[in-house]
Design an enzyme around this catalytic site. Structure first.
Site, PDB file in Angstrom:
ATOM      1  N   ASN A  57       0.999  -0.906  -0.066  1.00 18.33           N
ATOM      2  CA  ASN A  57       0.090   0.595   0.276  1.00 18.33           C
ATOM      3  C   ASN A  57       0.894   0.949  -0.078  1.00 18.33           C
ATOM      4  OD1 ASN A  57      -2.317  -1.761  -0.025  1.00 18.33           O
ATOM      5  ND2 ASN A  57      -3.070  -1.057   2.119  1.00 18.33           N
ATOM      6  N   ASP A 167     -12.447  -2.685   7.760  1.00 17.70           N
ATOM      7  CA  ASP A 167     -11.410  -3.930   7.288  1.00 17.70           C
ATOM      8  C   ASP A 167     -11.381  -5.164   8.259  1.00 17.70           C
ATOM      9  OD1 ASP A 167     -10.223  -4.993   4.508  1.00 17.70           O
ATOM     10  OD2 ASP A 167      -8.401  -3.677   4.863  1.00 17.70           O
TER      11      ASP A 167
END
EC number: 2.7.12.2
Length: 310
Positions: A57, A167
């Protein structure tokens, strides 16, 4: 169905690589480092990089040591040339870490910025046990109850602050040698400004999305805004016990269509027959397809499955 009519790109996460023993030299940088937020007088120049804990990420997570105190931390560093989506996620994570102070949420010890190169670093507590992902299939009900109690206390704390994680999964729950579990990775989380704010957007890891997040129109847009975290939590608890993703047969690799059909049209997974009645009931309370009937974090903390673990 909303997601069928307008298929969205899934937010897939790459697994972190194994911990590396590679050492780093400590060299000074010409770019000035600014402490955006911090505590205990820690500055970026006080830290020595030891090795890489993981990357993905747009950033790298280092294991670092304070040169004076020898205290160990985790340092998440993100470069300024990353994708704008990741930039927004980083800003969101920084804002949430500034707001939170709980033994069940990973602690932020400082935020450092190099404005010249656009680099931002977040100094966090180091969790030496890795993530819960490594424990799949090797967790007893008793140990699972201990983990569940801590995670639910963390979710209860976050939800009280109007923060939805979005998440929750084994890779985002950190463990230390004391068997303490802490919630981490707030990149796709949301701070709700108003009670009627919606958070059913397609972010996070699709495998752990609840039915109402796949298809917000199924509930008329009025689903419990925090219930998606509970669904993800319930799936994760079952996964840690049985050793595989519970919505699919062992060894089957999930794809978008299979997951969508399993979540939206299939029956919720249940705990195996050999499990205790308390655990089977606990999982069922987490995985009710109707979000309004799904138990909240405070309600689950009072469930008999956890009361057995006092």
């Amino acid at each position: 169905m909303a997601l069928v009519r307008e298929r969205r790109q899934l937010n897939l996460r790459l697994p972190l690589p194994p911990i590396s023993d590679r050492r780093f030299s400590t060299s000074s940088s010409s770019a000035t480092t600014t402490t955006v937020a911090g505590c205990n007088g820690i500055s970026a120049c006080d830290l020595e990089k030891l090795n890489v804990l993981g990357c993905g990420n747009g950033g790298i997570v280092y294991k670092v040591r304070h040169k004076t105190t020898s205290e160990i931390y985790a340092l998440k560093t993100v470069n300024g040339d990353m994708d704008p989506i990741f930039t927004r996620q980083l800003m969101r994570e920084m804002e949430i870490l500034r707001r939170t102070d709980s033994p069940y949420v990973v602690k932020c010890h400082g935020i450092f910025e190099k404005p010249v190169v656009g680099e931002v670093s977040i100094l966090m507590e180091y969790m030496d046990g890795g993530t819960l992902e490594s424990l799949r299939g090797g967790v007893t009900e008793q140990k699972l109850a201990g983990f569940a109690k801590q995670i639910l206390k963390g979710l209860s704390y976050l939800h009280a602050l109007k923060i939805v994680h979005r998440d929750i999964k084994p890779a985002n729950l950190l463990l230390n040698s004391k068997n303490e579990v802490k919630i981490a990775d707030f990149g796709v989380s949301k701070i709700l400004v108003r009670s009627l704010d919606s958070c059913n957007s397609y972010v996070g890891t699709c495998a752990y999305m609840s039915p109402e997040r796949f298809d917000s129109e199924s509930s008329g847009g009025s689903s419990d805004i925090y219930a998606g975290d509970i669904w993800s939590f319930g799936l994760m608890m079952l996964e840690l016990l049985v050793g595989h993703f519970p919505l699919l047969p062992p060894g089957q690799r999930p794809d978008w269509a299979t997951l969508m059909c399993a979540v939206c049209f299939g029956e919720p997974p249940r705990a195996p027959e050999g499990c205790s009645e308390e655990f089977r009931s606990f999982v069922e309370c987490c995985l009710r397809k109707d979000s309004s009937k799904r138990w909240t974090a405070p309600q689950l903390l009072a469930h008999p499955f956890l009361r057995e673990d006092l």
